[in-house]
Design an enzyme around this catalytic site. Structure first.
Site, PDB file in Angstrom:
ATOM      1  N   THR A  85       0.554  -1.615   0.336  1.00  0.00           N
ATOM      2  CA  THR A  85       0.305  -0.295  -0.273  1.00  0.00           C
ATOM      3  C   THR A  85       0.608   1.268  -0.077  1.00  0.00           C
ATOM      4  OG1 THR A  85      -1.592  -1.231   0.941  1.00  0.00           O
ATOM      5  CG2 THR A  85      -1.407   1.264   1.292  1.00  0.00           C
ATOM      6  N   GLN A 191       0.220  -9.691  -6.138  1.00  0.00           N
ATOM      7  CA  GLN A 191      -0.561 -10.793  -6.050  1.00  0.00           C
ATOM      8  C   GLN A 191      -0.026 -12.419  -6.781  1.00  0.00           C
ATOM      9  OE1 GLN A 191      -2.493 -11.965  -3.721  1.00  0.00           O
ATOM     10  NE2 GLN A 191      -3.562 -10.655  -2.673  1.00  0.00           N
ATOM     11  N   SER A 211       4.909  -7.233  -2.947  1.00  0.00           N
ATOM     12  CA  SER A 211       5.050  -7.297  -1.062  1.00  0.00           C
ATOM     13  C   SER A 211       5.697  -8.563  -0.677  1.00  0.00           C
ATOM     14  CB  SER A 211       3.419  -6.951  -0.532  1.00  0.00           C
ATOM     15  OG  SER A 211       3.101  -7.935   0.256  1.00  0.00           O
ATOM     16  N   ALA A 212       6.386  -8.706   0.625  1.00  0.00           N
ATOM     17  CA  ALA A 212       6.872  -9.868   1.278  1.00  0.00           C
ATOM     18  C   ALA A 212       5.789 -10.630   1.805  1.00  0.00           C
ATOM     19  CB  ALA A 212       7.424  -8.816   2.402  1.00  0.00           C
ATOM     20  N   THR A 249      14.159   4.315  10.810  1.00  0.00           N
ATOM     21  CA  THR A 249      14.636   3.484  10.951  1.00  0.00           C
ATOM     22  C   THR A 249      14.324   2.260   9.752  1.00  0.00           C
ATOM     23  OG1 THR A 249      15.370   4.509  12.709  1.00  0.00           O
ATOM     24  CG2 THR A 249      16.284   1.190  12.213  1.00  0.00           C
ATOM     25  N   CYS A 339      -8.958  -6.221   2.547  1.00  0.00           N
ATOM     26  CA  CYS A 339      -9.961  -5.037   2.828  1.00  0.00           C
ATOM     27  C   CYS A 339     -11.745  -5.080   2.981  1.00  0.00           C
ATOM     28  CB  CYS A 339      -8.872  -4.227   2.169  1.00  0.00           C
ATOM     29  SG  CYS A 339      -7.811  -3.772   1.747  1.00  0.00           S
TER      30      CYS A 339
END
Length: 419
Positions: A85, A191, A211-212, A249, A339
Site C-alpha cells: 500500500t 499478488q 509485497s513480502a 529506521t 480489505c
C-alpha cells in the site's frame, strides 16, 4: 489446521483447510531463520556510525541487491517500504497529473487515483483490461498508467506487455512532438510475484510494487522499484533514509526476510504453480459437479488466471453465512480482498465485471498455497457442499430453479479452466 492420525486404521485425517493465501501467507522456515539474528545479536541501527551498525548496513544493502537482482533491476532503484500500500502511494506521488487505471485495481490504487484527475477504464466480464481502451483513455495530461499484473480476487492476469507498448508509444509521440509531460507505467505485482516473472525489463514497467507478505515473507515489508530518472517524492519525512524518499529506521530483519522469501518464490514458482493449479482444478471440478449452477469468475484459460485462485459464486446464498459455517468446520476462505472482506461489502471487482448482486453476494475466493494438500482440498470441497446445501435448505431455495436460471453451461465450460 492439522493432520490427525486415526488409531483404528493408521490413516491421516484432515481437521481443517486454510484457503486464503491471497490474504496472508505463513513465513517460510528459511525466512524465519534468516531474520532471527536481527532481533537479537544483529539488532543495530544501520544508520549509526560504528562498526556493528555498519555491518547491519552491509546486510541491508546486500538484501536490497538480492531483491533488485530478482526483478532484473539496479539496487539504487529499489525503495524499501512498509508494504504494498505504501509502495503504491509512493508510485502515485511521483506524478501530479492525470492518471489512468482500471476498475478492478486494489483499493490502495483506486484511492490514490480518486485523489486527482483520473480515468477508470472498464474491464471485460473476465476482468481483462483491453490495451486499446487504455490507449483511448490517455490524454496529453496523463502522467501515470497503473495496472496490476494479476488481480487478487478473480485471478485475472493482465496483458502488461501490450499495455507497456501503449505507454511507450505515447511517450515516443510526445518526444517527437516536443511535449515535455512525462508518462509512466506502474504495475502492482504483489499478488503475482509467487506465480509469474516480475522482471521489470520483460514487463516493460517504469514502476513496480511488491509485497513480502504475499510470498511467505514478513508482513509490513515491501518495495517500489522505479526506473532511473523518475522523481520520487517522499510521503514520510524525517531522517532522510532511502535516499530521502522514505525516512525512518530501516527494517533490516524484514528486508533480509523479504529477499529470502522472494528468492524462494521465484525459484520454485513453476513447479509450485503446476502442483497448485492441479489442486485448484480438482476443487473447482468437485464444486461444479455438485453445484452445476454455480458461477466461476475470471478467465477460462489457465494461462490467463493465477494458478492458485478459484472464485466461485453460489447465487441466492449469502457468502457471509458460508464463511461462518465453513469456519465451524475448520475451513478458512475469503469473500474477496481482505480489505473489502473485513467490511463484508460486495466487492467492487465483482461489480466491475458485471456480476449480478444476487450472484456476487454468494461469492467465495479460495486461494491455495505451499501447505495445501489434496486431502485438504477434498476436505474443503465436502465442507463447502455441506454449507451450501444447509443454506439452500434453510432459505428454501430450489436447486432446480437455480439450474434453470443460471444453467450448467457456464460452470461446465470452465472445468479445469481449459475451455
Amino acid at each position: 489446521m492439522a493432520l490427525l492420525t486415526d488409531e483404528n486404521n493408521g490413516t491421516s485425517q484432515v481437521d481443517g483447510a486454510y484457503l486464503d493465501y491471497a490474504a496472508a501467507t505463513p513465513m517460510a522456515p528459511e525466512v524465519v531463520q534468516a531474520m532471527l539474528p536481527y532481533f537479537t545479536q544483529r539488532f543495530y541501527n544501520p544508520s549509526a556510525p560504528y562498526a556493528l551498525a555498519r555491518e547491519a548496513r552491509t546486510d541491508l544493502e546486500g538484501a536490497r541487491a538480492r531483491l533488485a537482482h530478482l526483478i532484473g533491476a539496479r539496487p539504487d532503484c529499489v525503495t524499501l517500504t512498509a508494504g504494498a500500500t505504501e509502495a503504491n502511494n509512493l508510485a502515485f506521488a511521483a506524478t501530479t497529473g492525470h492518471v489512468v487505471t482500471d476498475a478492478i485495481e486494489h483499493e490502495s490504487v483506486l484511492a490514490c487515483a480518486e485523489a486527482r484527475p483520473h480515468t477508470i477504464v472498464p474491464v471485460s466480464t473476465d476482468g481483462r483490461v483491453d490495451p486499446a481502451v487504455v490507449a483511448k483513455a490517455l490524454t496529453p495530461r496523463t502522467q501515470l498508467v497503473s495496472i496490476e499484473l494479476a488481480n487478487g480476487e478473480i485471478g485475472t492476469i493482465q496483458p502488461i506487455r501490450q499495455i507497456a507498448a501503449v505507454v511507450r508509444s505515447e511517450r515516443e509521440r510526445r518526444l517527437e512532438a516536443s511535449e515535455d509531460t512525462p508518462i509512466y507505467l506502474h504495475v502492482d505485482a504483489s499478488q503475482a510475484a509467487g506465480w509469474l516473472s516480475v522482471d521489470v525489463t520483460s514487463l516493460g514497467a517504469d514502476l513496480l510494487t511488491l509485497s513480502a507478505a504475499k510470498v511467505y515473507g514478513p508482513k509490513q515489508v515491501g518495495l517500489l522499484w522505479s526506473a532511473e530518472g523518475i522523481p520520487l517524492r517522499p510521503l514520510v519525512l524525517g531522517g532522510g533514509q532511502e535516499n530521502g524518499v522514505r525516512s525512518g529506521t530501516e527494517n533490516v530483519a524484514g528486508v533480509v526476510g523479504f529477499s529470502v522469501a522472494l528468492e524462494l518464490a521465484q525459484r520454485e514458482r513453476r513447479a509450485e504453480a503446476a502442483r497448485v493449479s492441479a489442486l485448484r482444478d480438482r476443487l473447482q471440478a468437485s464444486l461444479l459437479q455438485r453445484f452445476p449452477w454455480a458461477r466461476v469468475s475470471g478467465p477460462q484459460r489457465q494461462k490467463l488466471r493465477l494458478p492458485n485462485l478459484l472464485h466461485v459464486s453460489f447465487p441466492c446464498v449469502e457468502a457471509r453465512r458460508l464463511v461462518i459455517l465453513l469456519e465451524r468446520q475448520g475451513v478458512s476462505v475469503g469473500t474477496g480482498s481482505a480489505c473489502a472482506a473485513s467490511r463484508m461489502q460486495v466487492s467492487h471487482v465483482l461489480d466491475a465485471i458485471g456480476l449480478p448482486r444476487e450472484v456476487s453476494r454468494g461469492s467465495l475466493r479460495m486461494t491455495l498455497g505451499r501447505q495445501t494438500t489434496r486431502r485438504q482440498v477434498d476436505f474443503a470441497a465436502d465442507a463447502i457442499e455441506r454449507a451450501v446445501t444447509s443454506e439452500l435448505q434453510r432459505t428454501g431455495v430450489d436447486e432446480v430453479q437455480l439450474l434453470e436460471r443460471y444453467g450448467s453451461s457456464r460452470g461446465a465450460a470452465r472445468l479445469g479452466g481449459r475451455a
